[in-house]
Design an enzyme around this catalytic site. Structure first.
Site, PDB file in Angstrom:
ATOM      1  N   CYS A  23     -66.308-147.477  -8.126  1.00 47.60           N
ATOM      2  CA  CYS A  23     -66.877-147.695  -9.452  1.00 47.60           C
ATOM      3  C   CYS A  23     -67.252-146.392 -10.138  1.00 47.60           C
ATOM      4  CB  CYS A  23     -68.091-148.616  -9.341  1.00 47.60           C
ATOM      5  SG  CYS A  23     -67.650-150.121  -8.486  1.00 47.60           S
TER       6      CYS A  23
ATOM      7  N   GLY B 248     -56.227-121.580   6.319  1.00 44.47           N
ATOM      8  CA  GLY B 248     -56.598-122.982   6.503  1.00 44.47           C
ATOM      9  C   GLY B 248     -55.546-123.840   5.842  1.00 44.47           C
TER      10      GLY B 248
ATOM     11  N   TYR C 249     -61.746-131.082  -7.961  1.00 43.59           N
ATOM     12  CA  TYR C 249     -61.110-129.819  -8.382  1.00 43.59           C
ATOM     13  C   TYR C 249     -60.012-130.038  -9.421  1.00 43.59           C
ATOM     14  CZ  TYR C 249     -62.804-128.391  -3.679  1.00 43.59           C
ATOM     15  OH  TYR C 249     -63.534-128.143  -2.548  1.00 43.59           O
TER      16      TYR C 249
HETATM   17  C1  PLP Z   1     -62.346-121.705   3.636  1.00 42.19           C
HETATM   18  C2  PLP Z   1     -62.223-120.402   4.314  1.00 42.19           C
HETATM   19  C3  PLP Z   1     -60.987-119.977   4.799  1.00 42.19           C
HETATM   20  C4  PLP Z   1     -59.707-120.760   4.617  1.00 42.19           C
HETATM   21  O1  PLP Z   1     -59.297-120.819   3.292  1.00 42.19           O
HETATM   22  P1  PLP Z   1     -57.868-121.445   2.925  1.00 42.19           P
HETATM   23  O2  PLP Z   1     -57.775-121.306   1.465  1.00 42.19           O
HETATM   24  O3  PLP Z   1     -57.875-122.849   3.378  1.00 42.19           O
HETATM   25  O4  PLP Z   1     -56.837-120.630   3.632  1.00 42.19           O
HETATM   26  C5  PLP Z   1     -60.937-118.778   5.485  1.00 42.19           C
HETATM   27  N1  PLP Z   1     -62.042-118.020   5.662  1.00 42.19           N
HETATM   28  C6  PLP Z   1     -63.250-118.395   5.198  1.00 42.19           C
HETATM   29  C7  PLP Z   1     -64.421-117.528   5.425  1.00 42.19           C
HETATM   30  C8  PLP Z   1     -63.379-119.587   4.492  1.00 42.19           C
HETATM   31  O5  PLP Z   1     -64.577-119.955   4.028  1.00 42.19           O
END
Ligand code: PLP
Length: 420
Positions: free
Chosen positions: A343, A276, A317
């Site tokens: 705020c 991701g 985070y």
């Molecule tokens: C969030 C998630 C990802 C992607 O994670 P990244 O750190 O953004 O690469 C992949 N697989 C599952 C099951 C996730 O929950």
């Protein structure tokens, strides 16, 4: 590759000046680069060479239709965690045959929808989910291809809120009971066990935790094969980190891919990866305008028009994001606290940060916000969701417009007893 570069002192995205886009769109807004998305995807893909590989973009990182479609057009599948995400992926042109469905709480309605679409696989996370899916698939006269998400009990060495592969986390089947659940699955109607999956966390910047987890899951695959299961797929999840600061260097895709090949290629399985952040994180900036420069007693504040509701990562985070003026300056940088209008004291993007001297009306860019930026935004303080803009070489397009106040307020409905 960096597609956000200064030319003649002005930040450009691909071939367009950021200031030009800001004039037309108004601040604040998210700004993405197509070339960057494509470069990251291809880099990842090429690193794996001719390994039998399916890259399923974890769309939760950035679900904008234009972003998903850019990646789908060059072959990406999708990892989704809800019916909503599945619909977004389908709508953007990801074929069902490239969709994998993760998540700890898939509801029966969601399962039905996914089965009727004919998605590639369900990543099942628990025994109750397995039984539920079996029942629903059987009722529909369909077969669900499933993998079990293994919780390998490995420390991903990342922020606690994005660590998902420790035994105390809610995710997956404990690795010690995988053989047991697989033998149960083999007897159930509507279920075809095709493999295992895992996802140990996000923004992982070392190879070791991955290697430890992948080794564990490979051993499990071998055990399952001995038990007579026809294991043909192995889904290794996402989690590969990106550089957020000049000085942290997560593993390169090539190093990651070489390790994966070393650990799993003898299994002869199709490998699925769910990146991701890696694909989209560095493909986006948030462009914001300085509203006021305020001299406090101890600090100087840059109060900008973006806030924690637009980008929650710093307050949620403690995430570090680079912050730069979109115009280069010869003057010495100054220390600022960069804060938003909401705020809450948590509405702080950076403290004691060196930025070139800025004045009210100047534009700045918050870097590396393509992942978990716009998707996590809210309308807190009745601030409108901010637009998303995508650049492609010499063109740009608003790929999500800023809603009007009227539209936003009209989402509320008065009950009969309050409307006259
Ligand atoms: C969030 C998630 C990802 C992607 O994670 P990244 O750190 O953004 O690469 C992949 N697989 C599952 C099951 C996730 O929950």
């Amino acid at each position: 590759m960096n597609y956000f570069e200064y030319r003649d002192g002005e930040m450009h995205v691909e071939n367009i000046k950021v200031a030009t886009i800001a004039d037309e769109v108004g601040t604040p807004f998210y700004l993405y680069s197509s070339a960057s998305l494509i470069y990251q995807f291809n880099q990842f893909k090429e690193a794996f060479g001719d390994l039998d590989l399916l890259i399923c973009y974890a769309v939760k990182a950035n679900t904008n239709q234009a972003v998903i479609k850019t990646l789908a057009n060059i072959g990406a599948g999708a990892d989704v965690v809800s019916e909503g995400e599945m619909r977004r992926a389908l709508e953007a042109g990801v074929p069902p045959s490239k969709i994998v469905y993760s998540g700890v709480a898939k509801s029966s309605t969601e399962m039905k929808f996914a089965l009727n679409q004919g998605i590639y696989q369900f990543n099942v996370e628990s025994e109750p989910e397995l039984f539920q899916l079996s029942k629903i698939a059987d009722d529909l006269n369909k077969t669900a291809d499933i993998t079990f998400r293994v919780n390998p009990d490995v420390d991903a060495k990342t922020h606690a809120k994005i660590s998902t592969g420790k035994s105390e986390n809610k995710f997956g089947v404990p690795w010690t009971s995988v053989q047991d659940i697989c033998s149960k699955a083999a007897k159930l109607p509507g279920i075809k066990l095709v493999g295992l999956d895992l996802h140990i966390g996000s923004q992982i910047t070392e190879l070791d935790p991955f290697e430890e987890a992948f080794t564990k899951i490979s051993e499990l695959v071998e055990l399952l094969k001995k038990d007579g299961h026809d294991i043909t797929r192995l889904d290794l999840g996402g989690g590969l980190g990106i550089p957020y600061e000049g000085d942290d260097f997560p593993p390169l895709p090539r190093e990651y891919a070489d390790m994966v090949k070393k650990v799993v290629s003898h299994l002869g399985c199709q490998i699925i990866i769910e990146p991701g952040r890696f694909l989209v994180g560095n493909a986006g900036i948030l462009v914001s305008k300085v509203v006021y420069v305020k001299k406090g007693e101890e600090r100087e504040f840059l109060i900008i028009d973006a806030a924690m509701n637009d980008l929650v990562r710093p307050s949620m985070y403690d995430a570090y994001h680079g912050i730069v003026s979109i115009t280069q300056s010869d003057e010495d940088s100054k220390l600022y606290d960069v804060v938003g209008p909401v705020c809450e004291t948590g509405d702080t993007f950076a403290t004691n940060r060196l930025v070139s001297p800025m004045e009210s009306g100047d534009l700045l860019a918050i870097r590396s916000v393509g992942a978990y930026g716009a998707v996590m935004s809210s309308t807190y303080n009745t601030r409108r969701l901010i637009p998303e803009v995508l650049v492609n070489k010499d063109e740009f397009a608003i790929v999500r417009p800023r809603p009007s106040y009227t539209e936003m307020i009209a989402l509320d409905k008065l009950p009969k007893w309050l409307s006259k």
